[in-house]
Design a protein around this motif. Structure first.
Motif, PDB file in Angstrom:
ATOM      1  N   LEU A  52       0.826  -1.203   0.000  1.00 29.21           N
ATOM      2  CA  LEU A  52       0.000   0.000   0.000  1.00 29.21           C
ATOM      3  C   LEU A  52       0.866   1.262   0.000  1.00 29.21           C
ATOM      4  N   ALA A  53       1.938   1.254   0.784  1.00 29.66           N
ATOM      5  CA  ALA A  53       2.846   2.406   0.829  1.00 29.66           C
ATOM      6  C   ALA A  53       3.521   2.604  -0.522  1.00 29.66           C
ATOM      7  N   ASN A  54       3.965   1.515  -1.144  1.00 28.43           N
ATOM      8  CA  ASN A  54       4.616   1.624  -2.456  1.00 28.43           C
ATOM      9  C   ASN A  54       3.657   2.164  -3.510  1.00 28.43           C
ATOM     10  N   LEU A  55       2.407   1.703  -3.503  1.00 35.00           N
ATOM     11  CA  LEU A  55       1.410   2.202  -4.448  1.00 35.00           C
ATOM     12  C   LEU A  55       1.131   3.686  -4.234  1.00 35.00           C
ATOM     13  N   THR A  56       1.034   4.078  -2.983  1.00 34.25           N
ATOM     14  CA  THR A  56       0.754   5.472  -2.661  1.00 34.25           C
ATOM     15  C   THR A  56       1.882   6.381  -3.141  1.00 34.25           C
ATOM     16  N   ILE A  57       3.111   5.960  -2.916  1.00 38.16           N
ATOM     17  CA  ILE A  57       4.260   6.761  -3.341  1.00 38.16           C
ATOM     18  C   ILE A  57       4.329   6.825  -4.867  1.00 38.16           C
ATOM     19  N   SER A  58       4.119   5.695  -5.532  1.00 43.71           N
ATOM     20  CA  SER A  58       4.144   5.675  -6.996  1.00 43.71           C
ATOM     21  C   SER A  58       3.064   6.579  -7.574  1.00 43.71           C
ATOM     22  N   ASN A  59       1.876   6.513  -7.001  1.00 40.78           N
ATOM     23  CA  ASN A  59       0.765   7.352  -7.458  1.00 40.78           C
ATOM     24  C   ASN A  59       1.091   8.831  -7.279  1.00 40.78           C
ATOM     25  N   TYR A  60       1.662   9.186  -6.154  1.00 43.01           N
ATOM     26  CA  TYR A  60       2.021  10.580  -5.894  1.00 43.01           C
ATOM     27  C   TYR A  60       3.060  11.066  -6.905  1.00 43.01           C
ATOM     28  N   LEU A  61       4.084  10.255  -7.139  1.00 43.75           N
ATOM     29  CA  LEU A  61       5.135  10.659  -8.075  1.00 43.75           C
ATOM     30  C   LEU A  61       4.610  10.762  -9.501  1.00 43.75           C
ATOM     31  N   ASN A  62       3.701   9.885  -9.904  1.00 40.73           N
ATOM     32  CA  ASN A  62       3.115   9.962 -11.247  1.00 40.73           C
ATOM     33  C   ASN A  62       2.282  11.217 -11.412  1.00 40.73           C
ATOM     34  N   GLN A  63       1.514  11.582 -10.394  1.00 38.97           N
ATOM     35  CA  GLN A  63       0.706  12.804 -10.466  1.00 38.97           C
ATOM     36  C   GLN A  63       1.601  14.023 -10.549  1.00 38.97           C
ATOM     37  N   LYS A  64       2.687  14.026  -9.806  1.00 35.26           N
ATOM     38  CA  LYS A  64       3.609  15.152  -9.812  1.00 35.26           C
ATOM     39  C   LYS A  64       4.237  15.300 -11.195  1.00 35.26           C
ATOM     40  N   ASP A  65       4.614  14.181 -11.833  1.00 37.03           N
ATOM     41  CA  ASP A  65       5.193  14.226 -13.174  1.00 37.03           C
ATOM     42  C   ASP A  65       4.194  14.767 -14.187  1.00 37.03           C
ATOM     43  N   GLU A  66       2.914  14.392 -14.066  1.00 34.29           N
ATOM     44  CA  GLU A  66       1.890  14.865 -14.994  1.00 34.29           C
ATOM     45  C   GLU A  66       1.691  16.368 -14.871  1.00 34.29           C
ATOM     46  N   LYS A  67       1.737  16.890 -13.656  1.00 32.09           N
ATOM     47  CA  LYS A  67       1.570  18.325 -13.451  1.00 32.09           C
ATOM     48  C   LYS A  67       2.753  19.097 -14.005  1.00 32.09           C
ATOM     49  N   ASP A  68       3.953  18.539 -13.879  1.00 29.90           N
ATOM     50  CA  ASP A  68       5.153  19.218 -14.345  1.00 29.90           C
ATOM     51  C   ASP A  68       5.323  19.146 -15.853  1.00 29.90           C
ATOM     52  N   SER A  69       4.548  18.297 -16.537  1.00 27.33           N
ATOM     53  CA  SER A  69       4.735  18.126 -17.976  1.00 27.33           C
ATOM     54  C   SER A  69       3.736  18.929 -18.802  1.00 27.33           C
ATOM     55  N   ARG A  70       3.178  19.997 -18.226  1.00 31.26           N
ATOM     56  CA  ARG A  70       2.264  20.853 -18.983  1.00 31.26           C
ATOM     57  C   ARG A  70       3.000  21.552 -20.106  1.00 31.26           C
ATOM     58  N   SER A  71       2.252  22.080 -21.038  1.00 31.21           N
ATOM     59  CA  SER A  71       2.828  22.802 -22.164  1.00 31.21           C
ATOM     60  C   SER A  71       3.662  23.978 -21.674  1.00 31.21           C
ATOM     61  N   ILE A  72       4.760  24.254 -22.344  1.00 29.85           N
ATOM     62  CA  ILE A  72       5.654  25.327 -21.934  1.00 29.85           C
ATOM     63  C   ILE A  72       4.978  26.689 -22.063  1.00 29.85           C
ATOM     64  N   CYS A  73       4.145  26.863 -23.092  1.00 23.43           N
ATOM     65  CA  CYS A  73       3.506  28.151 -23.347  1.00 23.43           C
ATOM     66  C   CYS A  73       2.309  28.420 -22.442  1.00 23.43           C
TER      67      CYS A  73
END
Length: 89
Positions: free
Chosen positions: A43-64
């Motif tokens: 459960l801890a591993n899933l939670t951490i993976s989910n958090y890191l994936n969400q963070k990557d998605e937010k950081d990958s927005r369009s540059i403009c």
């Protein structure tokens, strides 16, 4: 030897979990404590993976794209009308 190895890495052992649960008046066997710990680790591993994936998605927005969700030439405020402006010669 395995229990000492896990303790060095900071992992909670099944024996330690049984002791902790007994203090809370919860009786479990050593096998049950091991299963509980295995589940909590997954459960801890899933939670951490989910958090890191969400963070990557937010950081990958369009540059403009701005923080307001607009891109390029669109401004936040509408352009002012120039009807009342006087010509300067």
């Amino acid at each position: 030897m395995r229990n000492d190895d896990e303790n060095e890495r900071g992992k909670l052992t099944a024996e330690q979990a049984v002791k902790m649960l007994k203090k809370e008046n919860v009786d479990v066997t050593l096998g049950q404590a091991g299963l509980i710990l295995e589940f909590l680790r997954k459960l801890a591993n899933l939670t951490i993976s989910n958090y890191l994936n969400q963070k990557d998605e937010k950081d990958s927005r369009s540059i403009c794209q701005s923080k307001y969700g607009r891109t390029g030439g669109q401004g936040i405020f509408p352009k002012k009308s120039r009807r009342n402006a006087r010509k300067v010669l």
